[in-house]
Enzyme design. Sequence first.
Site, short mmCIF file in Angstrom:
data_model
loop_
_atom_site.label_atom_id
_atom_site.label_comp_id
_atom_site.label_asym_id
_atom_site.label_seq_id
_atom_site.Cartn_x
_atom_site.Cartn_y
_atom_site.Cartn_z
N ARG A 128 1.02 -1.64 0.04
CA ARG A 128 -0.05 -0.07 0.41
C ARG A 128 1.02 1.10 -0.45
NH1 ARG A 128 -2.90 0.94 5.29
NH2 ARG A 128 -5.00 2.06 3.47
N LYS A 193 4.31 -6.86 11.91
CA LYS A 193 3.09 -7.01 10.90
C LYS A 193 3.40 -8.64 10.24
CE LYS A 193 1.76 -4.76 6.55
NZ LYS A 193 1.32 -4.12 6.23
N ARG A 328 -1.28 5.14 12.85
CA ARG A 328 -0.06 4.98 13.45
C ARG A 328 -0.51 4.68 15.58
NH1 ARG A 328 3.78 7.82 10.28
NH2 ARG A 328 3.24 7.85 8.51
C1 BTN Z 1 0.36 -4.24 2.48
O1 BTN Z 1 1.71 -2.42 2.21
O2 BTN Z 1 0.86 -4.56 3.62
C2 BTN Z 1 0.32 -4.14 1.27
C3 BTN Z 1 1.14 -5.86 0.42
C4 BTN Z 1 0.54 -6.22 -0.34
C5 BTN Z 1 1.50 -7.68 -0.96
C6 BTN Z 1 0.79 -8.65 -1.63
S1 BTN Z 1 1.65 -9.88 -2.59
C7 BTN Z 1 0.55 -10.62 -3.44
C8 BTN Z 1 -0.29 -9.57 -3.82
N1 BTN Z 1 0.72 -8.97 -5.03
C9 BTN Z 1 0.99 -7.77 -5.17
O3 BTN Z 1 1.91 -7.44 -5.43
N2 BTN Z 1 1.14 -7.08 -3.71
C10 BTN Z 1 0.27 -8.37 -2.94
#
Ligand code: BTN
Length: 330
Positions: A128, A193, A328
């Site tokens: 994100r 996380k 946060r």
């Molecule tokens: C975050 O920032 O917390 C979200 C992370 C999401 C990662 C997943 S891995 C599978 C899918 N493919 C990606 O490129 N991103 C999501």
Amino acid sequence: MHSTRNQLLRLLAPGEFMSGTVLGTQLSVSRTAVAKHIDGLKHLGLDIYSVKGKGYKLSAPLSLLSAISISQYYQQLYKASSGSQNEPLNLHVLNIIDSTNTYIKTHLQSLDSGTACIAEAQTAGRGRHGRQWVSPFGSSIYLSMYWCFAGGYQTLSGLSLVVGLAVHATLAQCGVDTAKLKWPNDVYVNMQKIAGILIEVEGSVGDSVHCVIGVGLNVNLPDGIGGIEQPFTDLQSQLDEQMVDRNHLTAQLIHQLRQYMLQFEAHGLAPFIAQWQALNVFDQQEINVHFGQDIISGTCIGINEQGALLVDVAGQVKSFHGGEISVRAK
Ligand code: BTN
């Protein structure tokens, strides 16, 4: 991946020492070629070391993804939950890909709603807020599922919270019962996380909205991994068992996601609200809500029926919807 490299990885996967000579014989290549392929695997984030006289060894055994194994586990779960026989599992098992979310987006036209894809590694995994999602080979779940919502955009509010709940339920099934959720959809264990979710909406046709639901779940990250900008943990560290079976875990996650998506499609967020409130990592805590250059401080008091975050700011309840907001601890 290069097919020799792939075979090499399969030989090393049990986590035992294998000499360069034995590997070379099995792969019909020279020892020098073996050494080159080992370097290639290290580049993918695999932790392989060598000891003179013994050969090469992965620092820990690796559970490689197998479409057959995931499908078998999935059928067992489906049968146990519904009592009925097989449900086809639409799953693409990929080796190395830029991003599983991008893969689904690219193939959207030819996919049925509910189809998922999973990869061993991502070279351009996305998180994100435009961040990178570090995605080393074989150490996590990188899964994306396509879901087409026939009811239009207005039926999507709260979707990301429900996906968070599906990941939480999957972790609970694996024996992690201390996971919490951070609005809108991060999954935490002991304030670290363990999973992140990236939902991308890929246009609409009539009333239907195409969603790509991406889940990154840390399973067994290599020691000393870099590039992750916040405290993190993985499933392996939370469990005593020897090696997490990523095929079983994948089947559990897909099964859970599909069940929750069907329920969400039929009834919206309402059936999930109480469950989410009970898992809110910041419940009744002082938080800062960041959006753009602004920060608002207050007490986190939960979510409303649309899934917006509710914050008590000096006695006034303010609601925050998705987008570029981050929350946060204060
Ligand atoms: C975050 O920032 O917390 C979200 C992370 C999401 C990662 C997943 S891995 C599978 C899918 N493919 C990606 O490129 N991103 C999501």
